[in-house]
Design a protein around this motif. Structure first.
Motif, short mmCIF file in Angstrom:
data_model
loop_
_atom_site.label_atom_id
_atom_site.label_comp_id
_atom_site.label_asym_id
_atom_site.label_seq_id
_atom_site.Cartn_x
_atom_site.Cartn_y
_atom_site.Cartn_z
N HIS A 20 -81.78 -32.57 9.84
CA HIS A 20 -81.57 -31.90 11.09
C HIS A 20 -81.01 -33.02 12.04
O HIS A 20 -81.49 -34.14 12.24
N LYS A 52 -74.77 -30.89 6.64
CA LYS A 52 -75.50 -30.63 7.40
C LYS A 52 -76.15 -29.40 6.99
O LYS A 52 -76.42 -28.94 6.32
N ARG A 53 -77.30 -29.53 8.22
CA ARG A 53 -78.57 -28.94 7.88
C ARG A 53 -78.12 -27.97 9.45
O ARG A 53 -77.49 -28.86 10.36
N LYS A 54 -77.90 -26.55 9.22
CA LYS A 54 -77.88 -25.57 10.11
C LYS A 54 -79.05 -25.60 11.37
O LYS A 54 -78.70 -24.70 11.86
N LYS A 55 -80.26 -25.45 10.51
CA LYS A 55 -80.94 -25.15 11.08
C LYS A 55 -82.40 -26.20 11.18
O LYS A 55 -82.12 -27.34 10.12
N ASN A 74 -80.44 -21.01 2.45
CA ASN A 74 -79.66 -20.85 3.98
C ASN A 74 -79.14 -22.25 4.61
O ASN A 74 -78.74 -22.06 5.96
N ALA A 77 -75.48 -26.49 4.66
CA ALA A 77 -73.71 -25.99 4.94
C ALA A 77 -72.95 -27.48 4.93
O ALA A 77 -73.15 -28.13 4.60
N LYS A 79 -69.54 -29.88 6.21
CA LYS A 79 -69.67 -30.34 7.47
C LYS A 79 -67.95 -29.21 7.98
O LYS A 79 -67.46 -29.08 7.36
N LYS A 80 -68.13 -29.08 9.10
CA LYS A 80 -66.68 -28.15 9.76
C LYS A 80 -64.81 -29.04 8.94
O LYS A 80 -64.70 -28.55 8.52
#
Length: 132
Positions: A20, A52-55, A74, A77, A79-80
């Protein structure tokens, strides 16, 4: 490295398990990424920082087996900047995940789960330490 079979295996991409951003900022580096870059250079395989780690999560070492599974569920994710083309990029490719530590495998399973819809040829993992 010299005493392992990794040099005899073939991969298309190496993907380090991400930290993160807050943990990365505090630590200043990601051990998995350092190992991935070393192996990538030695094996001439591109390192793809696609996840990436979302949280932010708790440290796995402080949790029970059940809590560990929930802790990283979950969390990862794509990366954009890869959202539009990651399926084409990874389709039929041999992927190697890199992480520093594996206890239950929950983290690695959840990173793989994010990319499985790209239909890679194979998903493998290597870790520096394995807790038994």
């Amino acid at each position: 490295f010299e005493r392992t079979n990794i040099k005899n295996m073939e991969f298309d991409y190496i993907i380090p398990v991400p930290l993160h951003w807050t943990r990365y900022a505090k630590r200043g580096y990601n051990q998995a990424e350092v190992m991935a870059k070393f192996l990538g250079k030695k094996l001439n395989i591109p390192v793809l920082n696609i996840l990436k780690r979302k949280k932010r999560t708790s440290f796995q070492s402080r949790l029970t087996l059940v809590e560990r599974k929930e802790n990283v569920k979950n969390v990862f994710a794509v990366k954009k900047k890869y959202k539009d083309n990651y399926k084409e990029l990874l389709n039929d490719k041999r992927i190697l995940f890199i992480d520093d530590l594996c206890t239950t495998g929950a983290t690695l399973k959840n990173t793989a789960r994010v990319l499985i819809d790209s239909k890679p040829q194979s998903l493998s993992a290597i870790v520096a330490c394995r807790v038994v």
